[in-house]
Structure formats: structure tokens, C-alpha cells
Write an enzyme that holds these catalytic residues in place. Structure first.
Site, PDB file in Angstrom:
ATOM      1  N   LYS A   9       0.637  -1.189  -0.056  1.00  0.00           N
ATOM      2  CA  LYS A   9      -0.019  -0.044  -0.087  1.00  0.00           C
ATOM      3  C   LYS A   9       0.799   1.299   0.093  1.00  0.00           C
ATOM      4  CE  LYS A   9      -3.843  -2.318   2.231  1.00  0.00           C
ATOM      5  NZ  LYS A   9      -4.555  -2.352   3.416  1.00  0.00           N
ATOM      6  N   TYR A  49     -12.065  -2.681  -3.345  1.00  0.00           N
ATOM      7  CA  TYR A  49     -12.753  -2.524  -1.982  1.00  0.00           C
ATOM      8  C   TYR A  49     -14.336  -2.717  -1.856  1.00  0.00           C
ATOM      9  CZ  TYR A  49      -7.806  -2.357   0.180  1.00  0.00           C
ATOM     10  OH  TYR A  49      -6.785  -2.653   0.428  1.00  0.00           O
ATOM     11  N   ASN A 112      -1.824  -0.035   7.485  1.00  0.00           N
ATOM     12  CA  ASN A 112      -1.254  -1.575   7.747  1.00  0.00           C
ATOM     13  C   ASN A 112      -0.436  -2.136   6.642  1.00  0.00           C
ATOM     14  OD1 ASN A 112      -3.438  -1.850   5.986  1.00  0.00           O
ATOM     15  ND2 ASN A 112      -4.552  -3.337   7.415  1.00  0.00           N
ATOM     16  N   HIS A 115      -1.735  -5.364   1.318  1.00  0.00           N
ATOM     17  CA  HIS A 115      -3.066  -6.167   1.138  1.00  0.00           C
ATOM     18  C   HIS A 115      -2.775  -7.448   0.544  1.00  0.00           C
ATOM     19  CE1 HIS A 115      -6.881  -7.528  -0.265  1.00  0.00           C
ATOM     20  NE2 HIS A 115      -6.248  -8.060  -1.453  1.00  0.00           N
ATOM     21  N   GLU A 126      -9.412 -10.921  -7.785  1.00  0.00           N
ATOM     22  CA  GLU A 126      -8.316  -9.844  -7.553  1.00  0.00           C
ATOM     23  C   GLU A 126      -7.198  -9.877  -8.861  1.00  0.00           C
ATOM     24  OE1 GLU A 126      -9.251  -9.072  -2.776  1.00  0.00           O
ATOM     25  OE2 GLU A 126      -7.331  -9.863  -3.585  1.00  0.00           O
TER      26      GLU A 126
HETATM   27  P1  IDP Z   1      -7.470  -7.205   5.339  1.00  0.00           P
HETATM   28  O1  IDP Z   1      -6.895  -6.212   4.399  1.00  0.00           O
HETATM   29  O2  IDP Z   1      -6.674  -7.887   6.326  1.00  0.00           O
HETATM   30  O3  IDP Z   1      -8.112  -8.120   4.318  1.00  0.00           O
HETATM   31  P2  IDP Z   1     -10.194  -6.083   5.614  1.00  0.00           P
HETATM   32  O4  IDP Z   1     -10.973  -6.426   6.756  1.00  0.00           O
HETATM   33  O5  IDP Z   1     -10.631  -6.779   4.253  1.00  0.00           O
HETATM   34  O6  IDP Z   1      -8.692  -6.583   6.033  1.00  0.00           O
HETATM   35  O7  IDP Z   1     -10.006  -4.599   5.440  1.00  0.00           O
HETATM   36  C1  IDP Z   1      -9.246  -4.264   4.239  1.00  0.00           C
HETATM   37  C2  IDP Z   1      -8.606  -2.795   4.702  1.00  0.00           C
HETATM   38  O8  IDP Z   1      -9.516  -1.743   5.134  1.00  0.00           O
HETATM   39  C3  IDP Z   1      -7.669  -3.099   5.924  1.00  0.00           C
HETATM   40  O9  IDP Z   1      -6.470  -3.722   5.400  1.00  0.00           O
HETATM   41  C4  IDP Z   1      -7.332  -1.782   6.381  1.00  0.00           C
HETATM   42  O10 IDP Z   1      -6.477  -1.138   5.300  1.00  0.00           O
HETATM   43  C5  IDP Z   1      -8.828  -0.999   6.155  1.00  0.00           C
HETATM   44  N1  IDP Z   1      -9.635  -1.020   7.186  1.00  0.00           N
HETATM   45  C6  IDP Z   1     -10.502  -2.335   7.613  1.00  0.00           C
HETATM   46  N2  IDP Z   1     -11.053  -1.830   9.087  1.00  0.00           N
HETATM   47  C7  IDP Z   1     -10.573  -0.619   9.187  1.00  0.00           C
HETATM   48  C8  IDP Z   1     -10.914   0.334  10.305  1.00  0.00           C
HETATM   49  O11 IDP Z   1     -11.483  -0.230  11.183  1.00  0.00           O
HETATM   50  N3  IDP Z   1     -10.530   1.501  10.442  1.00  0.00           N
HETATM   51  C9  IDP Z   1      -9.455   2.047   9.182  1.00  0.00           C
HETATM   52  N4  IDP Z   1      -9.252   1.076   8.282  1.00  0.00           N
HETATM   53  C10 IDP Z   1      -9.763  -0.239   8.048  1.00  0.00           C
HETATM   54 MG    MG Z   2      -9.836  -8.189   3.158  1.00  0.00          MG
END
Ligand code: IDP
Ligand code: MG
Length: 149
Positions: A9, A49, A112, A115, A126
Site C-alpha cells: 500500500k 474494496y 497496515n 493487502h 483480484e
Molecule cells: P484485510 O486487509 O486484512 O483483508 P479487511 O477487513 O478486508 O482486512 O479490510 C480491508 C482494509 O481496510 C484493511 O487492510 C485496512 O486497510 C482497512 N480497514 C479495515 N478496517 C478498518 C478500520 O476499522 N479503520 C480503518 N481502516 C480499516
Molecule cells: Mg480483506
């Protein structure tokens, strides 16, 4: 062989972690079959997303992933989806296992770093969303027999 989709990212790119993340996946034994450094359009971000549309973090998430270039990749190997998710760690860095990318380099869920596809089905979707068929390189690596049983 199972394939999975990964992207570093914008925060990972800005922080100079592309090489570190690719090195971890390479060292684990996964085989790189595609990569491109690219700007993510609003359309692609929205499509990628789509499942999170309507959630409180959705708008911020789109802003985040389109804010700087990303390094998109496809990696292949036995159980590649699960292996890469494990290397990346849990979504929330403070819940990610020590030694994982999100633990070692992250603090906030909204920054984080990477992805990775969460299932074989989503990985296929994807990969098709992000890459053309010609961009996926089918190749045999000389060390494959030393990594794949
Ligand atoms: P993942 O990336 O581990 O699959 P997902 O639940 O699919 O996690 O969420 C996608 C992305 O959305 C996360 O990696 C993060 O960047 C963002 N995200 C998810 N939950 C939150 C939140 O509560 N606050 C801010 N960003 C979030
Ligand atoms: Mg995800």
C-alpha cells in the site's frame, strides 16, 4: 499452483518497505509471477474494496490506497493464499503475530502496509482485476524442487 494477489500500500511504498516485503515472500519460497508499480485509480480502488462500501472507514480507505503508488504483485506456491496472509499478519497491527509484516512495521489498522487476498476465490478475482493474462508469467524456477515437495 495456487496464486495470490498482494499489493504494498502507499504507506509501505512511501516508507521504503517494498524490497523488505518482497524479500520476505521470496525467502519464504513463494514464486513471483507478476508485479507492477502503479497508481491506483478511484475506479480500481472502488472495485477492489467494493465489499467494504458503506462502512465507516470506506472513504478513508479509498483516499489512502489512491494517495501514492502501490506495488502490485502475484505470488504462487502451495497454499499461497494462507501463507501470504500469515506473512502479512492480522489486519490490525496490534493483533498481528510478532514477525509478521503488519506487526513488525505497523501500528494502525488504517496504515497496515499491505493487502493480501483472503481466499483462493478472491485471489482469482483480484488477479483478474489488477493484471492482464499476459502480465502473469508462467515460469519454472531452478530451485523449485527444493521448495515445493
Ligand atoms: P484485510 O486487509 O486484512 O483483508 P479487511 O477487513 O478486508 O482486512 O479490510 C480491508 C482494509 O481496510 C484493511 O487492510 C485496512 O486497510 C482497512 N480497514 C479495515 N478496517 C478498518 C478500520 O476499522 N479503520 C480503518 N481502516 C480499516
Ligand atoms: Mg480483506
Amino acid at each position: 499452483m495456487e496464486k495470490t494477489f498482494v499489493f504494498v500500500k502507499p504507506d509501505g511504498v512511501q516508507r521504503g518497505l517494498v524490497g523488505e516485503i518482497m524479500a520476505r515472500l521470496e525467502r519464504r519460497g513463494l514464486r513471483l509471477v507478476a508485479s507492477k508499480f502503479m497508481a491506483v485509480s478511484q475506479e480500481l480502488a472502488g472495485q477492489h474494496y467494493a465489499i467494504h462500501q458503506g462502512k465507516p472507514f470506506y472513504e478513508g480507505l479509498l483516499e489512502y490506497v489512491t494517495s501514492a503508488p502501490v506495488m502490485a504483485m502475484v505470488w504462487e506456491g502451495p497454499n499461497a493464499v494462507a501463507a501470504v496472509r500469515q506473512t502479512m499478519g492480522a489486519t490490525k497491527p496490534t493483533e498481528a503475530a510478532p514477525g509478521s509484516v503488519r506487526h513488525d512495521f505497523g501500528l494502525e489498522i488504517g496504515r497496515n502496509i499491505t493487502h493480501a487476498s483472503d481466499s483462493v476465490e478472491n485471489a482469482q478475482k483480484e488477479i483478474e482485476m489488477w493484471f492482464t493474462a499476459e502480465e502473469i508469467i508462467d515460469w519454472n524456477r531452478d530451485i523449485d524442487t527444493w521448495v515445493f515437495e
